[in-house]
Design a protein around this motif. Structure first.
Motif, mmCIF file in Angstrom:
data_model
loop_
_atom_site.group_PDB
_atom_site.id
_atom_site.type_symbol
_atom_site.label_atom_id
_atom_site.label_comp_id
_atom_site.label_asym_id
_atom_site.label_seq_id
_atom_site.Cartn_x
_atom_site.Cartn_y
_atom_site.Cartn_z
ATOM 1 N N PHE A 155 10.090 -10.234 -3.124
ATOM 2 C CA PHE A 155 9.526 -9.508 -4.254
ATOM 3 C C PHE A 155 9.561 -10.345 -5.517
ATOM 4 C CE2 PHE A 155 13.875 -8.306 -3.174
ATOM 5 C CZ PHE A 155 14.563 -8.720 -4.297
ATOM 6 N N TYR A 202 12.417 -8.105 2.806
ATOM 7 C CA TYR A 202 11.300 -8.072 1.858
ATOM 8 C C TYR A 202 11.504 -9.106 0.761
ATOM 9 C CZ TYR A 202 9.710 -3.765 3.990
ATOM 10 O OH TYR A 202 9.235 -2.836 4.882
ATOM 11 N N ARG A 239 12.556 1.961 3.082
ATOM 12 C CA ARG A 239 11.792 1.641 4.296
ATOM 13 C C ARG A 239 10.623 2.624 4.458
ATOM 14 N NH1 ARG A 239 13.323 -1.780 7.772
ATOM 15 N NH2 ARG A 239 15.548 -1.556 7.435
ATOM 16 N N TRP A 267 -1.436 0.525 -7.260
ATOM 17 C CA TRP A 267 -0.073 0.238 -6.836
ATOM 18 C C TRP A 267 0.605 1.529 -6.390
ATOM 19 C CZ3 TRP A 267 2.001 -4.609 -6.587
ATOM 20 C CH2 TRP A 267 1.298 -5.622 -7.231
ATOM 21 N N ARG A 276 2.655 -8.286 -1.833
ATOM 22 C CA ARG A 276 2.041 -8.275 -0.509
ATOM 23 C C ARG A 276 1.753 -6.846 -0.041
ATOM 24 N NH1 ARG A 276 5.243 -11.466 3.926
ATOM 25 N NH2 ARG A 276 4.594 -13.126 2.525
ATOM 26 N N HIS A 277 2.598 -5.912 -0.458
ATOM 27 C CA HIS A 277 2.478 -4.520 -0.033
ATOM 28 C C HIS A 277 1.836 -3.630 -1.086
ATOM 29 C CE1 HIS A 277 5.063 -5.533 3.357
ATOM 30 N NE2 HIS A 277 5.783 -6.218 2.491
ATOM 31 N N ARG A 278 1.550 -4.186 -2.258
ATOM 32 C CA ARG A 278 1.018 -3.422 -3.408
ATOM 33 C C ARG A 278 1.927 -2.241 -3.728
ATOM 34 N NH1 ARG A 278 -2.785 -5.360 -6.818
ATOM 35 N NH2 ARG A 278 -3.615 -3.326 -7.277
ATOM 36 N N LYS A 279 3.240 -2.520 -3.750
ATOM 37 C CA LYS A 279 4.236 -1.489 -4.022
ATOM 38 C C LYS A 279 5.140 -1.938 -5.159
ATOM 39 C CE LYS A 279 3.361 0.940 -0.170
ATOM 40 N NZ LYS A 279 3.138 2.340 0.004
ATOM 41 N N LEU A 339 7.945 1.722 1.875
ATOM 42 C CA LEU A 339 7.252 0.459 2.096
ATOM 43 C C LEU A 339 6.436 0.437 3.386
ATOM 44 C CD1 LEU A 339 10.079 -1.868 0.827
ATOM 45 C CD2 LEU A 339 7.885 -1.439 -0.282
ATOM 46 N N GLU A 340 6.869 1.172 4.374
ATOM 47 C CA GLU A 340 6.157 1.175 5.644
ATOM 48 C C GLU A 340 5.167 2.317 5.758
ATOM 49 O OE1 GLU A 340 9.191 1.055 8.631
ATOM 50 O OE2 GLU A 340 9.797 -0.988 8.077
ATOM 51 N N LEU A 398 6.457 -5.758 -5.174
ATOM 52 C CA LEU A 398 6.200 -6.319 -3.848
ATOM 53 C C LEU A 398 4.697 -6.520 -3.717
ATOM 54 C CD1 LEU A 398 8.646 -3.893 -3.383
ATOM 55 C CD2 LEU A 398 8.842 -5.422 -1.438
#
Length: 150
Positions: free
Chosen positions: A53, A51, A145, A124, A70-73, A148-149, A68
């Protein structure tokens, strides 16, 4: 707090640091706000997982530790003592100046909740990782993981 690490007028009125012993105050000022060992460990695990960030984005509420986009996290790394981790041996409240410390830690908890709510309202996803959780690297990786997933 301002950049020079002196309490702002609001902070000075809210928390009576005058009652804190000079040695304690010196130790408090030495505590880093970013790039702490637990934060570096989380970043190392995330990077190892592939990842990418951003760090400490000032345009987001609370200047989150790890973003992050790209993941809106967002991953927030909280110190157990400073952020009042419940039922954690690292978060025991000091006996000396108990009122001052309780006010400080409860203020941090209120600010954390306010920032998390604001980030969630902006769309977010937020994960709080506690200092005591970063030592177990496989468990930390599994938790990151899943966040994020998922």
């Amino acid at each position: 707090m301002r950049k020079d690490r002196t309490p702002s007028k609001v902070g000075a009125a809210a928390l009576p640091y005058i009652q804190v012993a000079p040695e304690t105050r010196r130790r408090m000022l030495a505590v880093r706000g970013q790039d702490t060992a637990p934060e570096l460990r989380v970043r190392r695990v995330l990077h190892g997982m592939g990842y990418r960030f951003r760090l400490h984005r000032k345009d987001l509420p609370g200047t989150p530790d790890v973003v992050l986009p790209r993941h809106r996290k967002i991953v927030l790394v909280h110190g157990c003592f400073w952020h009042g981790h419940e039922d954690c041996k690292r978060a025991t409240r000091p006996v000396n100046n108990a009122v001052t410390w309780s006010a400080k830690i409860e203020g941090n908890r209120r600010r954390d909740k306010r920032n998390i709510d604001a980030l969630s309202a902006l769309g977010w996803g937020v994960l709080v990782v506690w200092e005591c959780e970063v030592r177990d690297t496989p468990r930390l990786e599994a938790r990151l993981r899943a966040f994020l997933e998922g």
